[in-house]
Design a protein around this motif. Structure first.
Motif, mmCIF file in Angstrom:
data_model
loop_
_atom_site.group_PDB
_atom_site.id
_atom_site.type_symbol
_atom_site.label_atom_id
_atom_site.label_comp_id
_atom_site.label_asym_id
_atom_site.label_seq_id
_atom_site.Cartn_x
_atom_site.Cartn_y
_atom_site.Cartn_z
ATOM 1 N N ASP A 33 0.845 -1.196 0.000
ATOM 2 C CA ASP A 33 0.000 0.000 0.000
ATOM 3 C C ASP A 33 0.874 1.237 0.000
ATOM 4 O O ASP A 33 1.616 1.490 0.961
ATOM 5 N N LYS A 92 2.829 0.451 3.416
ATOM 6 C CA LYS A 92 2.191 -0.466 4.354
ATOM 7 C C LYS A 92 2.159 -1.845 3.701
ATOM 8 O O LYS A 92 1.842 -1.964 2.520
ATOM 9 N N ASP A 129 1.033 -6.044 3.833
ATOM 10 C CA ASP A 129 0.235 -7.146 4.358
ATOM 11 C C ASP A 129 0.821 -8.423 3.782
ATOM 12 O O ASP A 129 0.458 -8.863 2.696
#
Length: 211
Positions: A154, A176, A178
């Motif tokens: 992100d 970001k 994940d």
């Protein structure tokens, strides 16, 4: 294809077949009459063709013919050269999902990806694209990955920057994640422009490239 906007239309159609409105939205600044004319010329030249959109879609899609797909290596080569010439994004410059996908394909380093199997989903502003490497072979496209990606990256820019600025943000960890952090390193290694491939620094090159 040497006419104004012609090569950009071909570039976007290498990503996927598109509707007239998709092409218009993805080519900011193109006049409607020019887009219509170029599509007609490219169709008459046998480079693109019209297709009926599959259900549940409706309408007509423009797609590359086999002759059109033969242009993909040339388009990718221009993209690879272009990644070495980009500077800071200019005011009002628009980065589209098609442009990001083409940048991923152009920057892809098959030697760095040898033996690698991994998938990524990239979010940057309103843009969402995906890329997957299977045993060193790349597939990339617009939208979310068909299967759950190994890593979601992100980016949160105030204004969507250039592809090189996105890669610089990734290198600096301004993202970001994940998924496994090491897959960000793989992403940078496989898709990031290498200093070894860049020409001597032109005056307009982004300073971020030399950090």
């Amino acid at each position: 294809m040497g006419e104004r906007w012609g090569l950009l239309i071909i570039r976007d159609l290498t990503v996927r077949p598109q509707r007239y409105t998709d092409l218009f939205d993805g080519l900011p600044g193109i006049p409607t009459n020019v887009l219509s004319t170029r599509l007609k010329e490219l169709e008459e030249a046998g480079i693109i063709e019209r297709r009926i959109a599959p259900a549940p879609q409706r309408g007509v899609l423009y797609a590359l013919t086999p002759a059109g797909h033969d242009l993909e290596p040339a388009v990718s080569a221009l993209g690879r050269w272009g990644t070495t010439q980009l500077g800071e994004p200019r005011p009002g410059e628009i980065v589209t999902p098609s442009a990001v996908v083409m940048a991923l394909r152009a920057a892809f380093d098959p030697h760095a990806a040898a033996g690698l199997t991994a998938s990524w989903e990239i979010h940057a502003g309103d843009i969402e694209v995906h890329a997957a490497v299977t045993e060193g072979r790349l597939t990339a496209g617009i939208g979310p990955a068909a299967d759950k990606p190994d890593l979601v990256i992100d980016f949160e820019p105030d204004d969507l920057p250039s592809y090189l600025a996105l890669m610089q943000a990734a290198k600096c960890g301004l993202v970001k994640l994940d998924g496994p952090r090491e897959l960000l390193d793989s992403f940078i290694r496989v898709f990031g422009p290498s200093k070894a491939t860049l020409p001597d620094a032109p005056a307009h090159r982004s300073a971020a490239l030399d950090e």
